[in-house]
Scaffold this active site. Sequence first.
Site, PDB file in Angstrom:
ATOM      1  N   CYS A  79     177.484  44.462  60.845  1.00 62.40           N
ATOM      2  CA  CYS A  79     177.585  44.060  62.248  1.00 62.40           C
ATOM      3  C   CYS A  79     176.966  42.665  62.462  1.00 62.40           C
ATOM      4  O   CYS A  79     177.537  41.675  62.054  1.00 62.40           O
ATOM      5  CB  CYS A  79     176.962  45.115  63.149  1.00 62.40           C
ATOM      6  SG  CYS A  79     177.570  45.077  64.843  1.00 62.40           S
ATOM      7  N   HIS A 166     179.804  50.214  61.726  1.00 62.91           N
ATOM      8  CA  HIS A 166     178.601  50.893  61.238  1.00 62.91           C
ATOM      9  C   HIS A 166     178.969  52.053  60.320  1.00 62.91           C
ATOM     10  O   HIS A 166     179.382  53.111  60.801  1.00 62.91           O
ATOM     11  CB  HIS A 166     177.762  51.397  62.418  1.00 62.91           C
ATOM     12  CG  HIS A 166     177.103  50.309  63.191  1.00 62.91           C
ATOM     13  ND1 HIS A 166     175.876  49.797  62.850  1.00 62.91           N
ATOM     14  CD2 HIS A 166     177.518  49.607  64.279  1.00 62.91           C
ATOM     15  CE1 HIS A 166     175.546  48.833  63.694  1.00 62.91           C
ATOM     16  NE2 HIS A 166     176.526  48.700  64.574  1.00 62.91           N
ATOM     17  N   GLU A 168     176.913  53.841  58.608  1.00 56.63           N
ATOM     18  CA  GLU A 168     175.811  54.810  58.518  1.00 56.63           C
ATOM     19  C   GLU A 168     175.936  55.953  59.519  1.00 56.63           C
ATOM     20  O   GLU A 168     175.285  56.986  59.346  1.00 56.63           O
ATOM     21  CB  GLU A 168     174.466  54.098  58.707  1.00 56.63           C
ATOM     22  CG  GLU A 168     174.214  53.527  60.088  1.00 56.63           C
ATOM     23  CD  GLU A 168     174.772  52.134  60.303  1.00 56.63           C
ATOM     24  OE1 GLU A 168     174.360  51.478  61.274  1.00 56.63           O
ATOM     25  OE2 GLU A 168     175.633  51.705  59.511  1.00 56.63           O
ATOM     26  N   GLY A 222     151.125  71.266  61.032  1.00 53.66           N
ATOM     27  CA  GLY A 222     152.499  70.804  60.951  1.00 53.66           C
ATOM     28  C   GLY A 222     152.953  70.537  59.535  1.00 53.66           C
ATOM     29  O   GLY A 222     152.185  70.645  58.570  1.00 53.66           O
ATOM     30  N   VAL A 223     154.215  70.134  59.407  1.00 52.88           N
ATOM     31  CA  VAL A 223     154.823  69.917  58.097  1.00 52.88           C
ATOM     32  C   VAL A 223     154.167  68.751  57.361  1.00 52.88           C
ATOM     33  O   VAL A 223     153.806  68.864  56.181  1.00 52.88           O
ATOM     34  CB  VAL A 223     156.339  69.665  58.249  1.00 52.88           C
ATOM     35  CG1 VAL A 223     156.957  69.315  56.901  1.00 52.88           C
ATOM     36  CG2 VAL A 223     157.030  70.881  58.846  1.00 52.88           C
ATOM     37  N   ASP A 224     153.989  67.622  58.037  1.00 55.05           N
ATOM     38  CA  ASP A 224     153.548  66.398  57.360  1.00 55.05           C
ATOM     39  C   ASP A 224     152.159  66.541  56.737  1.00 55.05           C
ATOM     40  O   ASP A 224     151.969  66.253  55.550  1.00 55.05           O
ATOM     41  CB  ASP A 224     153.566  65.215  58.337  1.00 55.05           C
ATOM     42  CG  ASP A 224     154.939  64.983  58.946  1.00 55.05           C
ATOM     43  OD1 ASP A 224     155.938  65.361  58.311  1.00 55.05           O
ATOM     44  OD2 ASP A 224     155.018  64.437  60.061  1.00 55.05           O
ATOM     45  N   SER A 225     151.191  66.967  57.533  1.00 51.24           N
ATOM     46  CA  SER A 225     149.830  67.074  56.987  1.00 51.24           C
ATOM     47  C   SER A 225     149.755  68.175  55.936  1.00 51.24           C
ATOM     48  O   SER A 225     148.988  68.067  54.967  1.00 51.24           O
ATOM     49  CB  SER A 225     148.819  67.333  58.109  1.00 51.24           C
ATOM     50  OG  SER A 225     149.046  68.580  58.735  1.00 51.24           O
ATOM     51  N   SER A 226     150.563  69.219  56.085  1.00 51.08           N
ATOM     52  CA  SER A 226     150.545  70.317  55.110  1.00 51.08           C
ATOM     53  C   SER A 226     151.085  69.858  53.755  1.00 51.08           C
ATOM     54  O   SER A 226     150.511  70.173  52.705  1.00 51.08           O
ATOM     55  CB  SER A 226     151.376  71.496  55.630  1.00 51.08           C
ATOM     56  OG  SER A 226     150.860  71.987  56.844  1.00 51.08           O
TER      57      SER A 226
END
Length: 508
Positions: A79, A166, A168, A222-226
């Site tokens: 683009c 685009h 994507e 949560g997912v991230d810290s786990s």
Amino acid sequence: MEEKLIILDFGSQYTQLIARRVREFNVYCEIHPYNADIQLDESVKGVILSGSPCSVRDENAPEPLLDVLNLPVPLLGVCYGAQWLATQYGGQVEASKHREYGRANLVSVSETPFLANVSQGSQVWMSHGDTITKRPDTLQVIASTESVEIAAFKVENKDIYAIQFHPEVTHSTDGKTLLSNFVVDICGCTSSWTPAHFIQSTVNEIKDKVGSDKVILGLSGGVDSSVAAVLIHQAIGSQLHCIFVNNGLLRKDEFSSVLDSYKELGLNVTGVDASEEFLSELAGVTDPETKRKIIGRLFVEVFDKEASKVEGARWLAQGTIYPDVIESVSVNGPSATIKSHHNVGGLPEKMNLKLLEPLNTLFKDEVRKIGAEAGLGQAILGRHPFPGPGLAIRIIGDITAEKVRILQEADAIFINALKDQGLYNDVWQAGAIFLPVQSVGVMGDERTYENVICLRAVTSMDGMTADWVDLPHRFLADVSNKIINTIKGINRVVYDISSKPPATIEWE
């Protein structure tokens, strides 16, 4: 050395999506502002120029600092990137005379490696106000649409390609094929960036970086810290000290259930119940940003007090993921405002600890894949995202212990019903919101004037955009009845059918 692609971001809303599509081929890529001073090494296999809300016709149109016209690796302009490339070779870009937003179909698709297996008539997604109206002889048109003659071009005798659509977005039906042609076939990437490879390299890197030091990590449930905790634990074992703070704004019974799940994983976790302290400080506060700042400050104080008990701690670990990193640096440099509830702002300086962020190159879906490969169960990996300030920003207006109790009960009924009816995994995020209004109702022979709960459920890939979930009416009716009949203080339940944009997922 890990092979990678570089994306230069000119401010497009789709830039992160390009990166995610590239990573679907198990190829690592990084996003950098267009004006970043980047030194390419042999690990870089290709460069992509993103779109932009700017016009190349603007007096101060953004230009890459990197000498992209003379790269030793293939280049793709998307683009704005395509239009900028066209002007650099003597082409002309003008305001579009025809509407060039939405679906279009490719015609005159040339037989080139870049467009291999992209069919005539393939649907693409246009989103631009300018178009290339004149091309020099050095640019070879390789695809058109009915209204856009130069929909795709190649620079003669160079591995430089450009498209005015685009690839994507999912609306471009052969977009993934086109990107694969560029990333795998033209750039020669080997698709070696897999979850197993990431875990092995990350664990080794943590071992080398941390050595015999101790690491402190604030868990959120949560997912991230786990996932961050599991990776660090694999690397250094009992040197990792996790702290889980109950701010009184978690979901019903979440403090005890999350602590139990972490202990089952063998993590060294200390639970700190500071709920009374948080609720006391938040009393009477209605402004959402003030709520966030109070919660952030108190978390730092509680966390710091507990962390100071760990002798020999040299590192602070966080579950920072790549969108957090990208959002903290705009294409014009550091952004003026970063959400104040992202991670633990101020802790590294206050505690004199070095920062350890093993997930800061990953998107959310990639974090889940890494967690699954590392052995984390679905009970944690499948958890819906939950805001850092917790229920504080789902209680519109001032916060009281009674409002928290009511919201926890309503939220639990909603979430458990989604699980019981097999709908939980079809929803990206769900929860209840306590509204600052009361409405008239009738229960038995009595007139009531009580509170309103709003239910919210959305589907999304990463939270950047989201659509409301069309839950079965019978399901919503049953949940509404149960909330009203079992929770004193609620006499009305509504359902939010707003998408993002224009609305946001959370109400505050």
